[in-house]
Scaffold this motif. Sequence first.
Motif, PDB file in Angstrom:
ATOM      1  N   MET A 148       0.864  -1.159   0.000  1.00 32.79           N
ATOM      2  CA  MET A 148       0.000   0.000   0.000  1.00 32.79           C
ATOM      3  C   MET A 148       0.906   1.215   0.000  1.00 32.79           C
ATOM      4  SD  MET A 148      -2.118   1.649   3.053  1.00 32.79           S
ATOM      5  CE  MET A 148      -0.531   2.323   3.504  1.00 32.79           C
ATOM      6  N   GLN A 149       0.981   1.940  -1.107  1.00 30.78           N
ATOM      7  CA  GLN A 149       1.935   3.036  -1.235  1.00 30.78           C
ATOM      8  C   GLN A 149       1.211   4.369  -1.325  1.00 30.78           C
ATOM      9  OE1 GLN A 149       5.444   2.505  -1.265  1.00 30.78           O
ATOM     10  NE2 GLN A 149       5.220   4.635  -0.706  1.00 30.78           N
ATOM     11  N   LEU A 150       1.610   5.325  -0.513  1.00 28.11           N
ATOM     12  CA  LEU A 150       1.028   6.659  -0.587  1.00 28.11           C
ATOM     13  C   LEU A 150       1.464   7.318  -1.892  1.00 28.11           C
ATOM     14  CD1 LEU A 150       1.771   7.821   3.061  1.00 28.11           C
ATOM     15  CD2 LEU A 150      -0.385   6.947   2.165  1.00 28.11           C
ATOM     16  N   PRO A 151       0.555   7.953  -2.622  1.00 25.37           N
ATOM     17  CA  PRO A 151       0.898   8.496  -3.929  1.00 25.37           C
ATOM     18  C   PRO A 151       1.635   9.824  -3.891  1.00 25.37           C
ATOM     19  CG  PRO A 151      -1.418   8.877  -3.474  1.00 25.37           C
ATOM     20  CD  PRO A 151      -0.893   8.060  -2.327  1.00 25.37           C
ATOM     21  N   GLY A 152       1.562  10.580  -2.826  1.00 26.52           N
ATOM     22  CA  GLY A 152       2.238  11.876  -2.823  1.00 26.52           C
ATOM     23  C   GLY A 152       1.969  12.657  -1.557  1.00 26.52           C
ATOM     24  N   LEU A 153       2.131  13.956  -1.656  1.00 26.90           N
ATOM     25  CA  LEU A 153       2.068  14.797  -0.463  1.00 26.90           C
ATOM     26  C   LEU A 153       0.665  15.259  -0.098  1.00 26.90           C
ATOM     27  CD1 LEU A 153       5.191  17.029  -1.196  1.00 26.90           C
ATOM     28  CD2 LEU A 153       4.965  15.397   0.663  1.00 26.90           C
ATOM     29  N   GLU A 154      -0.259  15.172  -1.017  1.00 31.17           N
ATOM     30  CA  GLU A 154      -1.583  15.707  -0.752  1.00 31.17           C
ATOM     31  C   GLU A 154      -2.274  14.942   0.376  1.00 31.17           C
ATOM     32  OE1 GLU A 154      -2.799  18.409  -2.089  1.00 31.17           O
ATOM     33  OE2 GLU A 154      -0.985  18.677  -3.297  1.00 31.17           O
ATOM     34  N   GLU A 155      -2.774  15.646   1.363  1.00 26.10           N
ATOM     35  CA  GLU A 155      -3.345  15.009   2.538  1.00 26.10           C
ATOM     36  C   GLU A 155      -4.570  14.162   2.214  1.00 26.10           C
ATOM     37  OE1 GLU A 155      -4.133  17.809   5.575  1.00 26.10           O
ATOM     38  OE2 GLU A 155      -2.041  18.399   5.861  1.00 26.10           O
ATOM     39  N   ASN A 156      -5.323  14.572   1.239  1.00 24.35           N
ATOM     40  CA  ASN A 156      -6.570  13.879   0.933  1.00 24.35           C
ATOM     41  C   ASN A 156      -6.413  12.748  -0.079  1.00 24.35           C
ATOM     42  OD1 ASN A 156      -8.049  15.570   2.656  1.00 24.35           O
ATOM     43  ND2 ASN A 156      -8.264  17.127   1.069  1.00 24.35           N
ATOM     44  N   GLU A 157      -5.213  12.545  -0.562  1.00 24.93           N
ATOM     45  CA  GLU A 157      -5.004  11.457  -1.517  1.00 24.93           C
ATOM     46  C   GLU A 157      -5.057  10.117  -0.790  1.00 24.93           C
ATOM     47  OE1 GLU A 157      -2.476  12.390  -5.294  1.00 24.93           O
ATOM     48  OE2 GLU A 157      -1.350  13.004  -3.540  1.00 24.93           O
ATOM     49  N   TYR A 158      -5.721   9.176  -1.418  1.00 21.20           N
ATOM     50  CA  TYR A 158      -5.898   7.868  -0.794  1.00 21.20           C
ATOM     51  C   TYR A 158      -4.790   6.930  -1.240  1.00 21.20           C
ATOM     52  CZ  TYR A 158      -8.606   4.166   1.419  1.00 21.20           C
ATOM     53  OH  TYR A 158      -9.035   3.173   2.257  1.00 21.20           O
ATOM     54  N   PRO A 159      -4.285   6.078  -0.367  1.00 22.93           N
ATOM     55  CA  PRO A 159      -3.230   5.144  -0.759  1.00 22.93           C
ATOM     56  C   PRO A 159      -3.658   4.242  -1.916  1.00 22.93           C
ATOM     57  CG  PRO A 159      -3.490   5.199   1.621  1.00 22.93           C
ATOM     58  CD  PRO A 159      -4.638   5.960   1.042  1.00 22.93           C
ATOM     59  N   ILE A 160      -2.725   3.951  -2.800  1.00 28.02           N
ATOM     60  CA  ILE A 160      -2.990   3.097  -3.953  1.00 28.02           C
ATOM     61  C   ILE A 160      -2.084   1.868  -3.856  1.00 28.02           C
ATOM     62  CG2 ILE A 160      -3.004   2.915  -6.453  1.00 28.02           C
ATOM     63  CD1 ILE A 160      -3.232   5.990  -6.513  1.00 28.02           C
ATOM     64  N   PRO A 161      -2.623   0.685  -3.670  1.00 30.41           N
ATOM     65  CA  PRO A 161      -1.781  -0.511  -3.593  1.00 30.41           C
ATOM     66  C   PRO A 161      -1.365  -0.989  -4.977  1.00 30.41           C
ATOM     67  CG  PRO A 161      -4.069  -1.115  -3.345  1.00 30.41           C
ATOM     68  CD  PRO A 161      -4.044   0.386  -3.449  1.00 30.41           C
ATOM     69  N   PHE A 162      -0.268  -1.729  -5.023  1.00 31.05           N
ATOM     70  CA  PHE A 162       0.119  -2.385  -6.264  1.00 31.05           C
ATOM     71  C   PHE A 162       0.826  -3.696  -5.946  1.00 31.05           C
ATOM     72  CE2 PHE A 162       3.607   0.589  -5.324  1.00 31.05           C
ATOM     73  CZ  PHE A 162       4.706  -0.249  -5.353  1.00 31.05           C
TER      74      PHE A 162
END
Length: 447
Positions: A312-326
């Motif tokens: 489960m990897q966080l996509p970036g710095l934005e607080e509201n971005e949801y983690p995207i697994p791969f």
Amino acid sequence: MINKTLKETQLSDGTKISDLVDAEKGIISPRIFSDQEIYELEQEKIFSKVWNFVAHETEIPNQGDYVTRFVANDPVIVVREAENKINVLLNVCMHKGMHLCRTDAGNTKNFRCIYHGWTYKSDGTLMGAPAAKEAYKGAFDKNQFKLVNARVERYAGLIFATFNQDAPSLDEYLGDMKWYIDLYFNRTPLGMEVLGEPARWIIKANWKSAADNFASDSYHTVMTHYSGVELGQLPPNPMFASFGVQVAMENGHGIGVIGAPPNIPLPEYLALPQEIVEAAQAKLTEPQLEALRRSNFVPGNVFPNFSLLNVMQLPGLEENEYPIPFMSMRVWQPKGPNEFELLSWFLVEKEAPQEFKEASRDNYIRNFGASGMFEADDAEVWSGIARVTKGVTAKKELKLHYIMGLDAEHEPGNWPGPGKKIAQTTYTEQNSRNFFGYWAKLMSEES
């Protein structure tokens, strides 16, 4: 030349493998990462004896589809002969030894050698040769020239091969690792699919550094990947990657399941889409579902050189971005003592929404693709080990210490999966000792 007059195989200078690896104490000589003689012995003692991962079934879905890969240092063709029949053929013409199929992937009804035109079916049977009747004066029996076939067995869409007729079944070889393969490769009714061809690149390092890293080393995460901390993709807590369980299994296999640190509200089930969670709930056992619920970062290695990474990897710095697994799998294909080719695949559940498939693949490429941020970090470390440990003094005097967790109690705690577990932490090198212990065992045995 290898001296085989004693019970334990010796190197040409009289050194025993047991002189180089003490798995119980966690002491290892860097010579095993840089010695040409050891590399050549690995091909004979390890890769030619065990099951080697060669492809995923979804890479060759149709009759005539093929990919070219390696078993040990032998090139092979992995080809689908019919709907449920897959063959792995030595990629060498039976006439004068020419490289038979020279493309990475494709679809064909037969394989024709460019040297003299000998042509083979997808099961390796020789179909014919130009002017065979005239050239051989009738003394040409096609049945004598079938391509060398490997043993082929499959599990959860993964295709393995070996030329060792005495090897145990794949089921026996994988053992408890099957429970985890089901959990991360085969958790939904339709299963996973490979999207695209594997990325390939060369790293100037020893293959064992990479395999050990994926089997055992979560301790490096915050330091090696500190740029991820600075970008907000990883928590700054140095204990971040320690919360979970590390599991060692028979035959050198190992996996680490990293969960959420206390007081950090990370999503459950690897942040997978609800559709995938529901599909998994319909297929997995209750213990497996509990393990999946507690998974966030999952590296592992099937001995010798087939690794998985489901994170489960966080996509970036934005607080509201949801983690995207791969999900990624990779092979560390040895090309010498200080060089390997990395083959890296991206996989995703067939049931997943198209939008998720695209976002997941983008995140994989950004972080663990050929130029991915975290992939580059690891490559620099592995190549750095290779650069500085191949000198005369290093090989003679230096001892490496895989001693973390040496005295830890092996208790299952509340972890639901099988294997030899160190509960409550992944900051241990038990899987390293397990990996190198099995490596030393195979390397020491007489052929």
